[in-house]
Every structure is written in C-alpha cells, then in structure tokens.
Scaffold this motif. Structure first.
Motif, PDB file in Angstrom:
ATOM      1  N   ILE A 179       0.849  -1.187   0.000  1.00 38.00           N
ATOM      2  CA  ILE A 179       0.000   0.000   0.000  1.00 38.00           C
ATOM      3  C   ILE A 179       0.886   1.239   0.000  1.00 38.00           C
ATOM      4  O   ILE A 179       1.663   1.449   0.934  1.00 38.00           O
ATOM      5  N   ASP A 180       0.788   2.033  -1.057  1.00 44.71           N
ATOM      6  CA  ASP A 180       1.509   3.306  -1.115  1.00 44.71           C
ATOM      7  C   ASP A 180       0.552   4.412  -0.692  1.00 44.71           C
ATOM      8  O   ASP A 180      -0.523   4.579  -1.284  1.00 44.71           O
ATOM      9  N   LEU A 181       0.917   5.144   0.356  1.00 45.44           N
ATOM     10  CA  LEU A 181       0.075   6.216   0.869  1.00 45.44           C
ATOM     11  C   LEU A 181       0.513   7.542   0.268  1.00 45.44           C
ATOM     12  O   LEU A 181       1.710   7.822   0.161  1.00 45.44           O
ATOM     13  N   GLY A 182      -0.450   8.348  -0.138  1.00 46.19           N
ATOM     14  CA  GLY A 182      -0.111   9.618  -0.759  1.00 46.19           C
ATOM     15  C   GLY A 182      -1.187  10.663  -0.555  1.00 46.19           C
ATOM     16  O   GLY A 182      -2.232  10.409   0.050  1.00 46.19           O
ATOM     17  N   ILE A 183      -0.936  11.863  -1.069  1.00 44.58           N
ATOM     18  CA  ILE A 183      -1.881  12.967  -0.949  1.00 44.58           C
ATOM     19  C   ILE A 183      -2.804  13.012  -2.153  1.00 44.58           C
ATOM     20  O   ILE A 183      -4.027  13.097  -2.016  1.00 44.58           O
ATOM     21  N   VAL A 184      -2.234  12.951  -3.348  1.00 41.43           N
ATOM     22  CA  VAL A 184      -3.055  12.961  -4.561  1.00 41.43           C
ATOM     23  C   VAL A 184      -3.909  11.707  -4.634  1.00 41.43           C
ATOM     24  O   VAL A 184      -5.109  11.749  -4.885  1.00 41.43           O
ATOM     25  N   ASN A 185      -3.275  10.545  -4.424  1.00 43.23           N
ATOM     26  CA  ASN A 185      -3.987   9.284  -4.319  1.00 43.23           C
ATOM     27  C   ASN A 185      -3.788   8.757  -2.900  1.00 43.23           C
ATOM     28  O   ASN A 185      -2.668   8.429  -2.505  1.00 43.23           O
ATOM     29  N   ILE A 186      -4.859   8.692  -2.128  1.00 48.93           N
ATOM     30  CA  ILE A 186      -4.741   8.349  -0.707  1.00 48.93           C
ATOM     31  C   ILE A 186      -4.050   7.014  -0.524  1.00 48.93           C
ATOM     32  O   ILE A 186      -3.192   6.854   0.331  1.00 48.93           O
ATOM     33  N   ALA A 187      -4.438   6.021  -1.325  1.00 50.79           N
ATOM     34  CA  ALA A 187      -3.826   4.694  -1.224  1.00 50.79           C
ATOM     35  C   ALA A 187      -3.815   4.041  -2.590  1.00 50.79           C
ATOM     36  O   ALA A 187      -4.806   4.093  -3.318  1.00 50.79           O
ATOM     37  N   THR A 188      -2.679   3.442  -2.932  1.00 52.90           N
ATOM     38  CA  THR A 188      -2.543   2.695  -4.183  1.00 52.90           C
ATOM     39  C   THR A 188      -1.983   1.328  -3.838  1.00 52.90           C
ATOM     40  O   THR A 188      -0.973   1.223  -3.139  1.00 52.90           O
TER      41      THR A 188
END
Length: 412
Positions: free
Chosen positions: A194-203
């Motif tokens: 799980i990659d957490l991010g701002i633009v995409n919350i979770a990928t």
C-alpha cells in the motif's frame, strides 16, 4: 483486542444540564489536581491521591469513584505528555512549542471526557437507555442511539470503562469492548503493498487506486469557505462556521475507514499480509512551499494506517511496516534507483530497463517486495534501523534491506 464503540446520548434538557454540571466539575477538579501534581512533581496515581483525594471530594462534590477517576485521568495525561515530549511530537527540546507544553501544568477543557466504571454507569441495551451518576444524584433512563451492529457489539463484548464527553452540544459515551481476534495468518502467500499519498490516498500493488481527488477537492473548497466566513466575521458567518466545524475531518475519517475495510478484506480474501510505509516523522523531514503546507498538514496518513492496523489485527491479517526510502525512485522490475525515474507525479519510467508504470503503483510494488523479504527472513525488529550517516566525502546512496523495516504484525 480492545475497540471503542461510540453511542450518542439523547438526554432531556434537565438530564443534559445535570451531565454538563458533572462534566465541568470533574474537569475543574482535574485541572486543580494537575496543578498540585506539577508543583510537587508527583505524577503517580496512589501517591498523588494522598494530597488531593479528600479535597476533590469535598470541594467539587464528587463521589469516591469519580474522585479516583479524576486523579487517575490526570496521571494518564502526564504520562501521555511525557511520551509525546520524548518522541518529539511537540517539537525539539527548547523550542517554543516544547516549552509551552513542558513548563506549565496540564489544563483540562470543561467538556473533556470523563471516565465512568460500572459502579457509576449501567447500560440497559434492550431499552437503549443508560443510568449514569452525576453530582446531583443518579440520572436514570437517559436514552441513546446506536446502529444494530454497535448494539450487538455492546451486548456481547462491552467490558471496562466508558467515557462521557460533550462535543458541539451533543453528548456521547465511548464504551470499551473486548472483541475476539481471528487467528493470525502466519503463512501469508504474499503481501499487498500500500503506497500512501496525498493525490492518491492509497494505491495497492494490484494496481488499484483508492480515492484522493474528490477528498482533496472538498478540502480545498472547505478551506476557501472557512476563509471567506472568517473574513466576513458576522454573527451569521460565525454560526455557519460552528455548523461546519469538523465536517471535513468527519468526511476524511469516513473515507479512511472505507479504504481500510476494503484493503483488509482483499488481503484476507487472498491470504496475503499488508505492507505499509513507516512515515513516522515525515512532517518534520519535509520542507514545503507555503501553498503546499495546508494540503500536507491535512494528510491523514497516520489515521489510515491505524485503521488498517486494527482491522487487520481483528481479521488475523499480518501487517508489516517498511522503510519508505527510495520506493518512489526505485524500479520495481530491475531495482535501478534514480531520481530521474520519477518523470512526474503520476508516471514512472526507468532509465535503465525502460519499464513504465503509474508512479504510485510502482512504489506499492516496491513496498510489497520489501515486506515479503522482511517476512521471509523472519526479522522481528520493532522499529526502523537508524539512518546511516556518511563518514565524510560525497558518500553513496545506501541500499535498502529488510532489516530497515518495522514489523507491526500482531504476532510480535
């Protein structure tokens, strides 16, 4: 495992007045106990009782159980403060924020939560009412509302204390429940990165991109609306600000719950574990331009991680945290690390092998690989390895190994 079930109380005006007087008395007493503890340097429960117990009962009209809970709540607050200071959550030693927290007693809000045990609070779950102690005597038949699932959890697993609190004129009880855990899957077939991010919350490493643009758009609109209302500063604008208070936080929390539920269900269905990045301290490490600060500060990655962790624990799904260093620059196919690999926020193109993928999907695959390597080696470290410092010269880019990860599996 312990879960908290929150139910909303529906008191009559007379019942609400009694609850308000009680809550203000308990928190006023807690603030006084905090001053005594700070002056004497005594932050342990039983020694502090010798100096405060009788005064709390007589001065604020609290019962024996309430007085003990007030003192214990104060000690717990100082324990939490000490842990936050030690962890650096309140800035560096000597900073303004650190000194503001460490150099004066803890103060409790009048509407702050007050613990209740079974001697002070009884539940009538079939009738959806509670009987609760107040400074004016026992108040019976206080109605509450809850979902069918919450009622079932309360009836089967409620155990321990409940907290009474007031928020925006509404009354709540947070009940502690001891919910059984599923057996841990000690032999996962793989991990779901799980990659957490701002633009995409979770990928996910399966290539699934979960929410992001809609929430960020809503947050930007809310910030603009708050700024307009604050600038207007009329009574009606203040009423609207109060009405919209915490609305953005509630929406973000709901989305995080849904994402966590989906991720854990997918991992459980496929017999995999879950791999997350350890983003501890990222707000202190990252320097941002002013227009980016509000967006970065509202990024609720820690909350999403907590939701995934407790839902996974309940489902018996192992969770592993890995070092996030270079996950966005390393190629998931050949392992080549280069800053130029990250073409844009959305796309990744390896300069070595030519592999092209969505940037967040590539990062999640790297996270999955690191977690699987950690699990395969049987590492049981509880914290990331400290960053290696250069010994002079230009240094080299350090390689990332499984020992650089933190295993947060319920098994350890």
């Amino acid at each position: 495992m312990k879960l908290v079930v929150q139910v909303r109380l529906l008191p009559t005006p007379e019942q609400a007045a009694a609850l308000e007087v009680t809550l203000h008395a308990c928190n006023g007493a807690a603030s006084w106990v905090s001053e005594v503890a700070f002056e004497r340097g005594e932050f342990k429960n039983f020694p502090l009782r010798k100096h405060t117990y009788d005064s709390v009962k007589s001065r604020w009209g609290l019962g024996a159980q309430a007085a003990q809970h007030v003192i214990k709540k104060t000690c717990d607050a100082y324990t939490t403060l000490k842990a936050n200071l030690k962890a650096g959550n309140l800035g560096r030693p000597g900073s303004t924020r650190y000194r503001r927290a460490a150099e004066k007693p803890v103060v409790f809000r009048p509407q702050g939560a007050q613990p209740y045990d079974d001697r002070m609070l009884s539940w009538q779950i079939p009738d959806r009412t509670v009987s609760i102690w107040t400074t004016g005597g026992r108040v019976k038949s206080v109605a509450f509302t809850a979902s069918t699932e919450q009622l079932a959890t309360l009836a089967l697993y409620r155990k321990g204390e409940s907290d009474l609190l007031e928020r925006d004129g509404m009354w709540f009880l947070n009940a502690t429940c001891e919910v059984p855990e599923a057996p841990l899957n000690t032999e996962p077939v793989d991990f779901l990165g799980i990659d957490l991010g701002i633009v995409n919350i979770a990928t996910t490493s399966d290539g699934e991109i979960l929410a992001g643009r809609e929430l960020n758009r809503i947050r930007a609109r809310e910030r603009g609306l708050r700024a307009k209302l604050q600038k207007k500063n009329t009574p009606s604008a203040k009423r609207r600000l109060r009405k919209r208070r915490r609305k953005e936080a509630r929406r973000a929390k709901d989305i995080n719950h849904k994402i966590a539920k989906h991720v854990v269900a997918e991992a459980e269905r496929t017999g995999r574990g879950i791999a997350l990045e350890d983003l501890t301290g990222i707000r202190e490490r990252v320097r941002l331009r002013k227009p980016q600060r509000a967006t970065h500060s509202s990024w609720s990655f820690a909350q999403l991680g907590q939701f995934i962790a407790y839902k996974a624990r309940r489902a018996g799904v192992p969770v592993v945290h890995v070092d996030p260093a270079y996950t966005s620059r390393a190629c998931a196919e050949c392992g080549h690390i280069d800053k130029a690999n990250r073409v844009s926020q959305a796309w990744f193109a390896c300069r070595s092998c030519g592999f092209v993928d969505h940037a967040d999907s590539n990062s999640s695959r790297n996270i999955r690989a690191r977690a699987w390597e950690l699990w395969r080696r049987g590492a049981q470290s509880t914290a990331p390895a400290p960053p290696r410092t250069s010994r002079g010269g230009t240094g080299r880019k350090r390689s990332i190994t499984a020992s650089d990860a933190r295993c947060a599996s319920p098994a350890f």
